[in-house]
Every structure is written in structure tokens, then in C-alpha cells.
Motif scaffolding. Structure first.
Motif, short mmCIF file in Angstrom:
data_model
loop_
_atom_site.label_atom_id
_atom_site.label_comp_id
_atom_site.label_asym_id
_atom_site.label_seq_id
_atom_site.Cartn_x
_atom_site.Cartn_y
_atom_site.Cartn_z
N ALA A 56 -34.69 14.57 -22.32
CA ALA A 56 -35.18 15.70 -21.53
C ALA A 56 -34.05 16.63 -21.07
O ALA A 56 -34.28 17.81 -20.82
CB ALA A 56 -35.95 15.18 -20.31
N ALA A 57 -32.83 16.11 -21.00
CA ALA A 57 -31.70 16.91 -20.54
C ALA A 57 -31.22 17.91 -21.59
O ALA A 57 -30.61 18.92 -21.25
CB ALA A 57 -30.54 15.99 -20.15
N LEU A 58 -31.50 17.65 -22.85
CA LEU A 58 -31.02 18.52 -23.93
C LEU A 58 -31.94 19.72 -24.09
O LEU A 58 -33.16 19.59 -24.17
CB LEU A 58 -30.95 17.74 -25.24
N SER A 59 -31.34 20.90 -24.17
CA SER A 59 -32.12 22.11 -24.37
C SER A 59 -32.77 22.10 -25.75
O SER A 59 -32.09 21.86 -26.76
CB SER A 59 -31.20 23.33 -24.27
N PRO A 60 -34.09 22.34 -25.85
CA PRO A 60 -34.75 22.35 -27.15
C PRO A 60 -34.13 23.34 -28.14
O PRO A 60 -34.12 23.10 -29.35
CB PRO A 60 -36.19 22.75 -26.82
N GLU A 61 -33.57 24.43 -27.61
CA GLU A 61 -32.95 25.43 -28.48
C GLU A 61 -31.74 24.87 -29.23
O GLU A 61 -31.37 25.38 -30.28
CB GLU A 61 -32.52 26.65 -27.67
N LYS A 62 -31.14 23.81 -28.68
CA LYS A 62 -29.98 23.19 -29.32
C LYS A 62 -30.31 21.83 -29.93
O LYS A 62 -29.43 21.16 -30.47
CB LYS A 62 -28.83 23.06 -28.32
N ASP A 63 -31.58 21.46 -29.88
CA ASP A 63 -32.03 20.18 -30.39
C ASP A 63 -32.34 20.28 -31.88
O ASP A 63 -33.48 20.39 -32.29
CB ASP A 63 -33.27 19.73 -29.60
N ILE A 64 -31.30 20.23 -32.70
CA ILE A 64 -31.50 20.45 -34.13
C ILE A 64 -31.98 19.19 -34.85
O ILE A 64 -32.24 19.22 -36.06
CB ILE A 64 -30.20 21.00 -34.80
N ASP A 65 -32.16 18.09 -34.11
CA ASP A 65 -32.65 16.85 -34.72
C ASP A 65 -34.08 16.52 -34.31
O ASP A 65 -34.61 15.47 -34.67
CB ASP A 65 -31.72 15.69 -34.35
N GLY A 66 -34.70 17.40 -33.53
CA GLY A 66 -36.10 17.22 -33.19
C GLY A 66 -36.40 16.01 -32.33
O GLY A 66 -37.40 15.33 -32.53
N ILE A 67 -35.57 15.76 -31.30
CA ILE A 67 -35.77 14.56 -30.47
C ILE A 67 -36.40 14.87 -29.12
O ILE A 67 -36.89 13.97 -28.45
CB ILE A 67 -34.45 13.79 -30.25
#
Length: 283
Positions: free
Chosen positions: A110-121
Motif C-alpha cells: 500500500a505504501a508504493l505509488s501505483p504510478e511507480k508500481d511496474i510489477d502490478g503488486i
């Protein structure tokens, strides 16, 4: 004899496209950059990390490594992720999981910004897949299945597709992505009644059960395309998939091999997500 849908030609085409896109970005002063976050030194993480770094170097994506000890605290990892979220020069983040047991996986994701989530987690990325909106990126392995089908010009619109396996890593997102291509999709699991009959009705079968040799000749018929996501080591020490290849290959029209199929494409998908994120940042 069926057509073998090898991953290598797909990777070559994606590498060429990604290299051209990176070159165009660099001309604008933008350097596509991936953050690799690893806690500890699991051998499978190290192997995948090596492959990712090699693929990035090949096409012109920079990599920044954030390496924490296996006994690092959750607060330390959250600080690293917060720094990555705030750094405009970093376009994507690969976070190796599973994490050591002292971490709460949901909190970290949840802490990772979806815009930078290139692995789809992240939940945001998965929401983007299920709502067909440009939030985050789909899981790389699920997209790799679609990349192979598209590269080999396998028709999907109006076709029957069966996905065996319902994980959020592959099965469910792959089903949604096939639906987006106008296939009629049935999502199955290990408790699906009459699974062999259901599978034989399909034009395309994606197998992502995570069980070695789960699918055999009794599930298949002539004319089908089979995508095998599984990867296991058998009693002989050889890699194999969720599909019993020796039984399937003489029956179906086309099938991905293990090794040399979906897994080889996954890293290129991840790299393409970094490039896409950089393009969005540059626009």
C-alpha cells in the motif's frame, strides 16, 4: 505436431521497441530509471535481479538498487519506498517479494505509488486492470501471456478462453485482459467440476495453477492454443510446467514451452512498463 510459441522472438521484438523508445526519451533529457528494492539475498531474487539488470542495460534503462539486510525493519523499508515515490527521476519500482516475516505485506504494498508500481503488486494497479483504466500497470506475467498471443497473431476476439488458476498474480488479471480483447472467458480453479470438459471447450487455454503437470491430454483437443505459465523442477532436475508437454504437444495447435516461453517474456514486460512510466512523466 503443434507450433511452439517460443518467447525469444517476442523478447527480441520488445527489446527493439523498448530501445527505440528509450533513445527517444534520452533525446528529451529523460533517462528511464528503475528502482530495484531487495530485502535479503534469496537466490531466486538474485537470479531474477540479474536478468532484469541485463535486460535494462540492453535497451537503455538505468537501474538504482536499494538493498536492505534480511533483518531490516518495516520502518526502514517504508522510508526507502517513500523516497522512491518522491523521486521524480525514478519512474518505476520493482519490489522483491515475498518479504521476510517481520514485514506486513499489505502495508508495504500500500505504501508504493501505483504510478511507480511496474510489477502490478498494489491494489491500485490491480484496480486499473479490473476497471480498464490507466492506473498503475498489470502484473508482468499476466501481460506476458497476452504479449505472446498477440505476437503470434492468435485471434482472441469472439473466441472462448479458459484460464486455469485464479491468483491475483496471473489468473484473475489474465482473465480480465483476455476479456478486454473480447474473448469469452471462463476462470477455473482446482475445484471446478468437469474441468477437462470445460478446458476442451476453449480455443485458448491459459494454465496458471502452480501445480506441476496439472493439465494433460484429457483436458485438451485439436485446434487449441495453450499458454503454460507454470515452472517447476521435476524429479530429473529438469524444468517443466503446469501442462504435461509431452501429452499436449501432439494434440494442440500451438503451445508455449517451459522453459523458453512465458517466463522469458516477463522481464521484457517489466522493462516496457518502466519505459511507459518514463514516457508519461515526460509528457
Amino acid at each position: 505436431m503443434s507450433t511452439i510459441l517460443k518467447g525469444a522472438p517476442v523478447v527480441a521484438a520488445m527489446n527493439e521497441a523498448n530501445a527505440a523508445r528509450c533513445a527517444a526519451l534520452r533525446e528529451k533529457g529523460v533517462v528511464p530509471t528503475l528502482a530495484v528494492v531487495r530485502v535479503g539475498e534469496r537466490p531466486d531474487d538474485l537470479s531474477y535481479e540479474k536478468g532484469v539488470m541485463a535486460r535494462c542495460a540492453k535497451v537503455g534503462v538505468e537501474v538504482k538498487q536499494f538493498l536492505l539486510s534480511a533483518d531490516a525493519s518495516q520502518e526502514e523499508l517504508l522510508r526507502v519506498i517513500a523516497g522512491i515515490n518522491a523521486d521524480a527521476a525514478i519512474h518505476g519500482c520493482l519490489l522483491f517479494r515475498p518479504l521476510p516475516k517481520q514485514f506486513d505485506d499489505r502495508t508495504i504494498r500500500a505504501a508504493l505509488s501505483p504510478e511507480k508500481d511496474i510489477d502490478g503488486i498494489t491494489d491500485g494497479s490491480l484496480a486499473g486492470v479490473f476497471t480498464n483504466t490507466a492506473v498503475g500497470y498489470p502484473p508482468c506475467t499476466a501481460q506476458a501471456c497476452l504479449e505472446i498471443l498477440k505476437f503470434y497473431n492468435i485471434p482472441l476476439s469472439g473466441k472462448r478462453a479458459v484460464v486455469v488458476g485464479r491468483s491475483l498474480v496471473v489468473g484473475k488479471p489474465a482473465a480480465m485482459m483476455l476479456d478486454r480483447e473480447n474473448a469469452t472467458v471462463t476462470l477455473c480453479n482446482s475445484r471446478t467440476q468437469n474441468l477437462p470438459d470445460v478446458c476442451r471447450e476453449a480455443d485458448v487455454v491459459v494454465v496458471a495453477m502452480g501445480k506441476m503437470g496439472f493439465i494433460g491430454a484429457e483436458h485438451l483437443r485439436a485446434g487449441q492454443v495453450v499458454v503454460d505459465v507454470g515452472i517447476h523442477v521435476n524429479e530429473e532436475g529438469k524444468l517443466c510446467g503446469d501442462v504435461r508437454f509431452g501429452e499436449a504437444e501432439p494434440v494442440v495447435e500451438a503451445i508455449t514451452p517451459v522453459p523458453g516461453g512465458v517466463g522469458t517474456v516477463t522481464t521484457s514486460v517489466l522493462v516496457s512498463h518502466v519505459v511507459e512510466a518514463a514516457e508519461k512523466a515526460a509528457s
